[in-house]
Design an enzyme around this catalytic site. Structure first.
Site, short mmCIF file in Angstrom:
data_model
loop_
_atom_site.label_atom_id
_atom_site.label_comp_id
_atom_site.label_asym_id
_atom_site.label_seq_id
_atom_site.Cartn_x
_atom_site.Cartn_y
_atom_site.Cartn_z
N ASP A 35 5.49 2.12 2.98
CA ASP A 35 5.95 2.05 4.36
C ASP A 35 6.74 3.32 4.69
O ASP A 35 7.52 3.81 3.87
CB ASP A 35 6.83 0.80 4.56
CG ASP A 35 7.01 0.46 6.02
OD1 ASP A 35 6.46 -0.56 6.46
OD2 ASP A 35 7.71 1.23 6.74
N ILE A 36 6.57 3.81 5.90
CA ILE A 36 7.22 5.06 6.31
C ILE A 36 8.73 4.87 6.52
O ILE A 36 9.50 5.84 6.42
CB ILE A 36 6.53 5.61 7.59
CG1 ILE A 36 6.72 7.10 7.72
CG2 ILE A 36 6.98 4.86 8.82
CD1 ILE A 36 5.80 7.76 8.74
N ASN A 97 3.83 -10.34 9.34
CA ASN A 97 4.24 -10.63 10.72
C ASN A 97 3.02 -10.70 11.62
O ASN A 97 2.13 -9.84 11.53
CB ASN A 97 5.19 -9.52 11.21
CG ASN A 97 6.48 -9.48 10.43
OD1 ASN A 97 7.07 -10.51 10.12
ND2 ASN A 97 6.94 -8.28 10.10
N GLU A 105 4.45 -5.26 14.96
CA GLU A 105 4.44 -3.99 15.69
C GLU A 105 3.06 -3.33 15.67
O GLU A 105 2.66 -2.71 16.65
CB GLU A 105 5.48 -3.03 15.10
CG GLU A 105 6.91 -3.49 15.37
CD GLU A 105 7.93 -2.65 14.64
OE1 GLU A 105 7.58 -1.57 14.14
OE2 GLU A 105 9.09 -3.10 14.57
N HIS A 110 -1.41 -6.56 8.07
CA HIS A 110 -0.77 -5.89 6.94
C HIS A 110 0.17 -6.87 6.27
O HIS A 110 0.84 -7.65 6.93
CB HIS A 110 -0.02 -4.63 7.37
CG HIS A 110 0.89 -4.80 8.55
ND1 HIS A 110 0.42 -4.91 9.84
CD2 HIS A 110 2.23 -4.89 8.64
CE1 HIS A 110 1.44 -5.05 10.66
NE2 HIS A 110 2.56 -5.06 9.97
N HIS A 112 3.43 -6.96 3.91
CA HIS A 112 4.52 -6.17 3.33
C HIS A 112 4.81 -6.72 1.93
O HIS A 112 4.95 -7.93 1.76
CB HIS A 112 5.81 -6.35 4.14
CG HIS A 112 5.74 -5.90 5.57
ND1 HIS A 112 6.36 -4.73 6.02
CD2 HIS A 112 5.18 -6.45 6.68
CE1 HIS A 112 6.18 -4.60 7.32
NE2 HIS A 112 5.47 -5.64 7.76
P1 5GP Z 1 5.28 -4.94 11.47
O1 5GP Z 1 6.55 -4.93 12.24
O2 5GP Z 1 4.07 -4.75 12.36
O3 5GP Z 1 5.15 -6.10 10.55
O4 5GP Z 1 5.35 -3.69 10.48
C1 5GP Z 1 4.84 -2.44 10.77
C2 5GP Z 1 5.30 -1.53 9.66
O5 5GP Z 1 4.53 -0.35 9.70
C3 5GP Z 1 6.77 -1.12 9.76
O6 5GP Z 1 7.46 -1.50 8.57
C4 5GP Z 1 6.71 0.39 9.94
O7 5GP Z 1 7.74 1.08 9.27
C5 5GP Z 1 5.35 0.72 9.36
N1 5GP Z 1 4.74 1.91 9.92
C6 5GP Z 1 4.60 2.20 11.25
N2 5GP Z 1 3.96 3.37 11.41
C7 5GP Z 1 3.67 3.82 10.15
C8 5GP Z 1 3.01 4.99 9.67
O8 5GP Z 1 2.55 5.86 10.41
N3 5GP Z 1 2.90 5.12 8.32
C9 5GP Z 1 3.39 4.18 7.45
N4 5GP Z 1 3.23 4.40 6.15
N5 5GP Z 1 4.01 3.07 7.89
C10 5GP Z 1 4.15 2.90 9.22
#
Ligand code: 5GP
Length: 125
Positions: A35-36, A97, A105, A110, A112
């Site tokens: 994760d970034i 999520n 988001e 995905h 985690h």
């Molecule tokens: P969500 O909130 O959708 O469950 O998680 C999205 C995740 O994607 C977040 O933890 C965010 O840091 C990660 N993320 C968003 N954009 C990027 C990206 O360009 N590269 C990587 N490696 N992770 C990303």
């Protein structure tokens, strides 16, 4: 309403190679990368290569091969990271999520994988 997949989402761009990623593991049907913005010392995301929005979308429409590959890739990453409680590791948490209530988001499934510290209780009150 059926799921509509947005192929301009950031993970679709990663899968097409338009955006770089820090790959942990890749298979025929899945990709795991760091994760970034890590929320814990270990924070890996595992995604299917196919166009699925949420876990239930994936489970309903993916092939058996995709589902097996995705599940086993998550297991293989856990093994690679040495965090399986069954192998003496410290344990982990999986989070997927989904949608508005889940505060998703990125609209591409995905999971985690979080570990590296005690993660606290599952939800804030
Ligand atoms: P969500 O909130 O959708 O469950 O998680 C999205 C995740 O994607 C977040 O933890 C965010 O840091 C990660 N993320 C968003 N954009 C990027 C990206 O360009 N590269 C990587 N490696 N992770 C990303």
């Amino acid at each position: 309403m059926p799921f509509a997949y947005d192929d301009q989402n950031i993970f679709a761009k990663i899968l097409r190679g338009e955006i770089p990623n820090d790959t942990v593991m890749e298979t025929e049907h899945s990709l795991a990368f760091n994760d970034i913005q890590p929320q814990a010392p270990v924070h890996v995301l595992v995604i299917p290569r196919g166009p699925y929005v949420t876990w239930d979308h994936f489970a309903a429409e993916a092939t058996d091969a995709e589902i097996t590959d995705y599940t086993r890739t998550i297991q293989a990453v856990i093994a690679k990271l040495g965090i399986s409680p069954g192998e003496g590791g410290q344990g982990y948490r999986l989070i997927a999520n989904s949608g508005e209530a889940g505060i998703q988001e990125v609209p591409h499934l995905h999971t985690h994988i979080l570990s590296g510290r005690v993660l606290g209780r599952m939800l804030q009150r």
